[in-house]
Scaffold this motif. Structure first.
Motif, PDB file in Angstrom:
ATOM      1  N   GLY A 360       0.570  -1.225  -0.466  1.00 20.08           N
ATOM      2  CA  GLY A 360       0.237  -0.080   0.267  1.00 20.08           C
ATOM      3  C   GLY A 360       0.747   1.159   0.243  1.00 20.08           C
ATOM      4  N   CYS A 361      -0.014   2.484  -0.360  1.00 18.05           N
ATOM      5  CA  CYS A 361       1.093   3.786  -0.021  1.00 18.05           C
ATOM      6  C   CYS A 361       0.193   4.767  -0.637  1.00 18.05           C
ATOM      7  N   THR A 362       0.350   6.048   0.179  1.00 18.43           N
ATOM      8  CA  THR A 362      -0.465   7.486   0.487  1.00 18.43           C
ATOM      9  C   THR A 362       0.614   8.225   0.950  1.00 18.43           C
ATOM     10  N   ASP A 363       0.221   8.771  -0.037  1.00 16.19           N
ATOM     11  CA  ASP A 363       0.857  10.750  -0.583  1.00 16.19           C
ATOM     12  C   ASP A 363       0.403  11.513   0.128  1.00 16.19           C
ATOM     13  N   VAL A 364       0.966  12.595   0.803  1.00 17.44           N
ATOM     14  CA  VAL A 364       0.542  13.297   1.400  1.00 17.44           C
ATOM     15  C   VAL A 364       0.476  14.568   0.405  1.00 17.44           C
ATOM     16  N   GLU A 365      -0.144  15.024   0.104  1.00 16.82           N
ATOM     17  CA  GLU A 365      -0.182  16.152  -1.070  1.00 16.82           C
ATOM     18  C   GLU A 365      -0.771  17.954  -0.555  1.00 16.82           C
ATOM     19  N   PHE A 366       0.221  18.548  -1.095  1.00 20.52           N
ATOM     20  CA  PHE A 366      -0.354  19.740  -0.924  1.00 20.52           C
ATOM     21  C   PHE A 366      -0.738  20.929  -2.193  1.00 20.52           C
ATOM     22  N   LYS A 367      -1.444  21.380  -2.096  1.00 18.71           N
ATOM     23  CA  LYS A 367      -2.557  21.844  -3.352  1.00 18.71           C
ATOM     24  C   LYS A 367      -0.892  23.191  -4.197  1.00 18.71           C
ATOM     25  N   TYR A 368      -0.123  23.431  -4.867  1.00 21.35           N
ATOM     26  CA  TYR A 368       0.744  23.750  -4.916  1.00 21.35           C
ATOM     27  C   TYR A 368      -0.187  25.240  -6.155  1.00 21.35           C
ATOM     28  N   PRO A 369       0.474  26.536  -5.867  1.00 21.83           N
ATOM     29  CA  PRO A 369       0.336  27.170  -7.127  1.00 21.83           C
ATOM     30  C   PRO A 369      -0.348  26.957  -8.926  1.00 21.83           C
ATOM     31  N   TRP A 370       0.080  25.708  -8.835  1.00 24.95           N
ATOM     32  CA  TRP A 370       0.120  24.800 -10.464  1.00 24.95           C
ATOM     33  C   TRP A 370      -0.821  24.090  -9.808  1.00 24.95           C
ATOM     34  N   GLY A 371      -1.000  23.548  -9.056  1.00 22.86           N
ATOM     35  CA  GLY A 371      -1.984  22.259  -8.101  1.00 22.86           C
ATOM     36  C   GLY A 371      -1.658  21.494  -7.978  1.00 22.86           C
ATOM     37  N   TRP A 372      -1.778  20.235  -7.605  1.00 24.93           N
ATOM     38  CA  TRP A 372      -1.795  19.565  -6.046  1.00 24.93           C
ATOM     39  C   TRP A 372      -0.266  18.596  -6.197  1.00 24.93           C
ATOM     40  N   GLY A 373       0.035  18.878  -5.266  1.00 29.13           N
ATOM     41  CA  GLY A 373       1.750  17.946  -6.195  1.00 29.13           C
ATOM     42  C   GLY A 373       2.283  17.739  -4.312  1.00 29.13           C
ATOM     43  N   GLU A 374       2.863  15.954  -4.486  1.00 34.02           N
ATOM     44  CA  GLU A 374       3.159  15.325  -3.811  1.00 34.02           C
ATOM     45  C   GLU A 374       4.192  15.871  -2.724  1.00 34.02           C
ATOM     46  N   VAL A 375       4.142  15.651  -1.480  1.00 37.65           N
ATOM     47  CA  VAL A 375       5.173  15.987  -0.769  1.00 37.65           C
ATOM     48  C   VAL A 375       5.476  15.305   0.344  1.00 37.65           C
ATOM     49  N   GLU A 376       5.453  14.004   0.637  1.00 38.96           N
ATOM     50  CA  GLU A 376       5.530  12.962   1.097  1.00 38.96           C
ATOM     51  C   GLU A 376       4.643  11.727   0.679  1.00 38.96           C
ATOM     52  N   GLY A 377       5.410  10.355   0.965  1.00 37.75           N
ATOM     53  CA  GLY A 377       4.825   9.094   0.877  1.00 37.75           C
ATOM     54  C   GLY A 377       5.043   8.051   2.011  1.00 37.75           C
ATOM     55  N   VAL A 378       3.889   8.104   2.127  1.00 40.24           N
ATOM     56  CA  VAL A 378       3.929   6.854   3.244  1.00 40.24           C
ATOM     57  C   VAL A 378       3.997   5.280   2.892  1.00 40.24           C
ATOM     58  N   ALA A 379       4.878   4.127   2.734  1.00 41.00           N
ATOM     59  CA  ALA A 379       4.029   3.002   1.850  1.00 41.00           C
ATOM     60  C   ALA A 379       4.798   2.163   2.882  1.00 41.00           C
ATOM     61  N   HIS A 380       3.821   0.704   2.554  1.00 43.33           N
ATOM     62  CA  HIS A 380       4.322  -0.415   3.337  1.00 43.33           C
ATOM     63  C   HIS A 380       4.479  -1.379   1.928  1.00 43.33           C
ATOM     64  N   ARG A 381       5.646  -1.227   1.953  1.00 42.29           N
ATOM     65  CA  ARG A 381       6.832  -2.613   1.035  1.00 42.29           C
ATOM     66  C   ARG A 381       7.410  -3.520   1.314  1.00 42.29           C
ATOM     67  N   GLY A 382       6.150  -4.125   2.142  1.00 38.08           N
ATOM     68  CA  GLY A 382       6.532  -5.650   2.453  1.00 38.08           C
ATOM     69  C   GLY A 382       8.041  -5.277   3.027  1.00 38.08           C
ATOM     70  N   ASN A 383       8.356  -7.331   3.195  1.00 37.02           N
ATOM     71  CA  ASN A 383      10.209  -7.479   3.555  1.00 37.02           C
ATOM     72  C   ASN A 383      10.803  -7.847   1.762  1.00 37.02           C
ATOM     73  N   TYR A 384      10.196  -6.643   1.041  1.00 38.63           N
ATOM     74  CA  TYR A 384      10.909  -7.389  -0.410  1.00 38.63           C
ATOM     75  C   TYR A 384      12.588  -6.782  -0.636  1.00 38.63           C
ATOM     76  N   ASP A 385      12.715  -5.435   0.378  1.00 38.75           N
ATOM     77  CA  ASP A 385      13.130  -4.954   0.592  1.00 38.75           C
ATOM     78  C   ASP A 385      15.100  -4.963   1.596  1.00 38.75           C
ATOM     79  N   LEU A 386      14.580  -6.026   2.560  1.00 37.53           N
ATOM     80  CA  LEU A 386      15.992  -6.644   3.029  1.00 37.53           C
ATOM     81  C   LEU A 386      15.750  -7.668   2.392  1.00 37.53           C
ATOM     82  N   THR A 387      15.020  -8.717   1.871  1.00 46.21           N
ATOM     83  CA  THR A 387      14.506  -9.950   1.609  1.00 46.21           C
ATOM     84  C   THR A 387      16.004 -10.295   0.004  1.00 46.21           C
ATOM     85  N   GLN A 388      16.369  -8.337  -0.367  1.00 48.29           N
ATOM     86  CA  GLN A 388      16.663  -9.167  -1.064  1.00 48.29           C
ATOM     87  C   GLN A 388      18.121  -8.887  -1.146  1.00 48.29           C
ATOM     88  N   HIS A 389      18.742  -8.108   0.006  1.00 45.69           N
ATOM     89  CA  HIS A 389      19.818  -8.206   0.359  1.00 45.69           C
ATOM     90  C   HIS A 389      20.056  -8.768   1.065  1.00 45.69           C
TER      91      HIS A 389
END
Length: 569
Positions: A360-389
């Motif tokens: 899963g992944c959820t972005d926090v977005e801010f309404k900049y003068p040109w429109g909504w833009g991502e400022v942060e992402g909160v992600a459920h990455r599973g165990n992919y990264d540790l497993t790969q290494h």
């Protein structure tokens, strides 16, 4: 670009928040230097983040890992093969852009029937350029098509237009000047060039975003020359790219595209040295580098940027709880510092937006003068990264859980809970990844207010209503000018505040006190302290609030405590 945003960028340059990097040499595209006020604002945002994630908790520690990253690390994580964006070139303007960020075609139909004839507008920088583009289009890109000019706008006349879908490409069939000529048809994939709105585009192709360099005492070019001179002609013919990659691979390193991988490869080191047990987190703030296709909106998208990242390691059966926990906590952090909470939102990723390993992944977005833009992402990455290494290095990242899982534990998903103990598993990761540069730009936009001037033809007055914890300067001490006897008390007040780590300045410009207030309103200073004639009599001073303009009279020795208490509210 909106007029208000231009005014904000002008303020940032004029007052010392942002400078164009290497400006005296013509500047470097997409690179910015942070001035005296900008570096303070950035440090204050970082400190607020670090306090919440590290100092206010007993389950998170910090880390600072190397920017230079070996090839095997990013090969295992998938960045070497997969960390890319699609790239498209405009055949008319040579502009390069990401198709997922490009606008759709503006098709002006001649009638209400879908697919009927009409016109497609293109926009040139000026009239002369429009004439050159028109000639290039009608003679080379689409010979014989019908066009018309309207100032710096070029109209492409269209017989029919078929929109694209997720599975099928659309098309544009142009009208011809000579009806006896065969019509010209070009494919349409759902977007046009962002600046010119040109539909004359190359097919999209992947573009790896990482900056590659070499850590080697021997010049890479010399190594290639030396090795290829000894080439064995009996070997099966290989491409130049394959040969060069093999020669340089032992010395190939990258400027990290994210700080996260440095955390993952230090997982065992941290658990061993700090005696950390799941659930726990590792926080890191540092620079990352991405060879962005399109640099835009000041510091919003730049090749060099800073990230504030937290990798929080959890058991598989509590990962859902912790994902929701961090989504809520991180969103509330933004709202706590916002003037306009309604300009921040959370947006859950659709299934086709997420990385292949993400749960899963959820972005926090801010309404900049040109429109909504991502400022942060909160992600459920599973165990992919540790497993790969683990697969690549043989490292031991498994955790042994000896405690029996309780059915009364609200954090547990019993469907994923182990049946027996002890249980052995590779921890799952909940990641919070926040762009420090984007956060700074968001808070500047959020806090920027323009107050209409009282007189006619006067520019509006600017106020940065930054949260006091983020404000670069916490207090400005202002002795009345022209009298040297005011300065010693002003210095004592400033020193008493500075001893508590609060950036304080003495403002001695030869301006009326009201104008000096306005100067500090413009840079976001929450409090101004005035030393006047009464101060010499009873040691009292006037303290002024930025946002309300209210003034209070207090003893000078109370100023530091007054400001410190306000910062804790």
């Amino acid at each position: 670009m909106s007029q208000k945003f231009r005014a904000l960028l002008d303020l940032c340059k004029r007052r010392g928040f942002l400078y164009q990097s290497a400006e005296i040499y013509g500047g470097l595209r997409g690179a910015y230097d942070y001035g005296p006020l900008g570096v303070e604002l950035k440090k204050n945002i970082q400190l607020s983040w670090w306090r919440q994630h590290v100092y206010f908790r007993d389950d998170v520690v910090g880390l600072d890992t190397s920017i230079i990253t070996p090839h095997p690390v990013l090969k295992a994580s998938g960045h070497v093969d997969e960390f890319s964006d699609l790239l498209v070139d405009c055949m008319l303007t040579r502009e390069r852009f990401r198709p997922d960020k490009a606008p759709a075609l503006d098709f002006n139909r001649a009638s209400s029937d879908c697919g009927s004839g009409g016109k497609v507008p293109m926009l040139a920088p000026d009239k002369d350029t429009a004439e050159l583009w028109q000639k290039h289009i009608t003679e080379q890109l689409a010979p014989g098509i019908k066009t018309s000019l309207e100032g710096k706008k070029i109209w492409l006349h269209v017989d029919s237009f078929t929109p694209s879908s997720k599975t099928l490409s659309g098309s544009i069939v142009f009208s011809m000047v000579d009806k006896n000529l065969d019509s010209v048809t070009i494919p349409y994939h759902g977007y046009v060039s962002p600046d010119s709105q040109s539909p004359f585009l190359t097919p999209s192709r992947p573009f790896n975003l990482m900056f590659k360099t070499f850590l080697d005492p021997i010049d890479p070019v010399e190594r290639i020359i030396h090795t290829t001179q000894q080439h064995d002609p009996s070997q099966q013919q290989r491409t130049v790219r394959e040969e060069v990659d093999d020669i340089l691979r032992p010395s190939t390193v990258y400027l990290r595209p994210e700080t996260a991988q440095g955390v993952f490869i230090n997982f065992e080191q941290v658990t061993r040295t700090m005696k950390m047990k799941v659930p726990f987190g590792i926080a890191q703030v540092g620079k990352s580098f991405r060879n962005e296709i399109r640099l835009e909106h000041g510091i919003f998208r730049t090749p060099e940027f800073e990230q504030m990242e937290l990798e929080y390691f959890v058991s598989p059966w509590t990962s859902g709880y912790w994902y929701n926990y961090w989504r809520k906590l991180r969103y509330n952090w933004w709202l706590t510092h916002a003037c306009h909470p309604e300009d921040f939102r959370q947006r859950d990723h659709e299934s086709d937006e997420m990385a292949h390993y993400a749960v899963g992944c959820t972005d926090v977005e801010f309404k900049y003068p040109w429109g909504w833009g991502e400022v942060e992402g909160v992600a459920h990455r599973g165990n992919y990264d540790l497993t790969q290494h683990m697969k690549t290095t043989g490292a031991k990242f498994e955790v042994i859980e000896n405690d029996q899982v309780s059915q009364d534990d609200a954090t547990v998903d019993m469907a994923l809970a182990p049946k027996n103990t002890p249980a052995k598993y590779v921890p799952h990761v909940i990641e919070s990844s926040c762009g420090l540069n984007r956060a700074m730009l968001a808070f500047l936009c959020d806090s920027f207010h323009q107050i209409p001037a009282d007189g006619n033809n006067q520019p509006p007055r600017n106020i940065l209503k930054l949260h006091p914890q983020l404000a670069p300067i916490k207090c400005a001490v202002m002795p009345l000018t022209g009298k040297p006897e005011f300065l010693p008390l002003a210095q004592k007040i400033a020193q008493s505040i500075r001893k508590h780590g609060l950036y304080t300045v003495i403002e001695t410009q030869k301006l009326k006190i009201g104008k000096r207030y306005y100067r500090h309103d413009e840079i976001g200073t929450p409090w101004c302290v005035t030393v006047d004639y009464q101060s010499l009599e009873d040691e009292s001073v006037t303290i002024r609030e930025r946002d309300t303009g209210e003034q209070h009279r207090i003893h000078w020795k109370e100023v530091q405590m007054y400001i410190s208490d306000k910062l804790l509210e």
